[in-house]
Design a protein around this motif. Structure first.
Motif, PDB file in Angstrom:
ATOM      1  N   GLU A  27      -7.975  33.892  14.203  1.00 11.65           N
ATOM      2  CA  GLU A  27      -6.908  33.993  13.209  1.00 11.65           C
ATOM      3  C   GLU A  27      -7.237  35.059  12.172  1.00 11.65           C
ATOM      4  OE1 GLU A  27      -4.188  31.045  10.572  1.00 11.65           O
ATOM      5  OE2 GLU A  27      -6.325  30.630  10.595  1.00 11.65           O
ATOM      6  N   ASP A  29      -6.768  35.805   8.756  1.00 12.12           N
ATOM      7  CA  ASP A  29      -6.397  35.159   7.505  1.00 12.12           C
ATOM      8  C   ASP A  29      -6.925  35.990   6.337  1.00 12.12           C
ATOM      9  OD1 ASP A  29      -9.125  34.654   7.599  1.00 12.12           O
ATOM     10  OD2 ASP A  29      -8.913  32.488   7.818  1.00 12.12           O
ATOM     11  N   ARG A  62      -1.717  35.502   9.513  1.00 12.97           N
ATOM     12  CA  ARG A  62      -1.025  34.818   8.423  1.00 12.97           C
ATOM     13  C   ARG A  62      -0.105  35.807   7.719  1.00 12.97           C
ATOM     14  NH1 ARG A  62      -4.029  29.835   5.849  1.00 12.97           N
ATOM     15  NH2 ARG A  62      -4.915  29.085   7.782  1.00 12.97           N
TER      16      ARG A  62
END
Length: 141
Positions: A27, A29, A62
């Motif tokens: 991810e 982020d 994100r």
């Protein structure tokens, strides 16, 4: 070289001669963005000018990170650097498009096409729609 965050590899960096390849894992982020920015600023200070972020191993970005990414892109350009993205999945391309990223940062379908694009920055880019995408998808060849 790989950087570690909390015991896991977070960002893989490889010199490819003409450019630095960065591969965010899992991810993307805020912590990943901070690590990416630190790495790119360091590489720029050391004389690097061309950077490819390969998204093949990235499963999610994100939305909050997109504005930070665009700001980093502007900072690198002002300093004479070039940042491009490569290999986004359709899912990641939708997130990037929702944040209007492809209007500012070139997005290529593969690392190989990104490398060619960096080497030929004066050449005009043409959009390459992927299956199910509209002509304005933001992907360049």
């Amino acid at each position: 070289r790989a950087t570690k965050e909390h015991g896991r590899v977070a960002l893989i960096c490889e010199s490819r001669g003409d450019y630095l390849l960065l591969r965010p894992a899992d991810e993307w982020d805020e912590r990943m963005q901070t690590e990416l920015a630190r790495t790119l600023r360091g590489a720029l200070a050391a004389g690097g000018r061309s950077f490819v972020v390969d998204l093949a191993g990235t499963i999610h970005i994100r939305y909050r990170v997109l504005e930070l990414l665009l700001a980093l892109h502007r900072e690198l350009r002002r300093a004479g650097g070039e940042l491009v993205l490569a290999s986004p999945s359709f899912y990641l391309m939708e997130i990037l498009a929702a944040g209007d990223v492809p209007r500012s940062i070139p997005v290529y379908p593969s690392e190989a096409s990104a490398a060619l694009g960096i080497r030929h920055t004066s050449a005009a880019f043409s959009l390459v729609p992927q299956e199910g995408e509209s002509r304005g998808s933001g992907l360049v060849r």
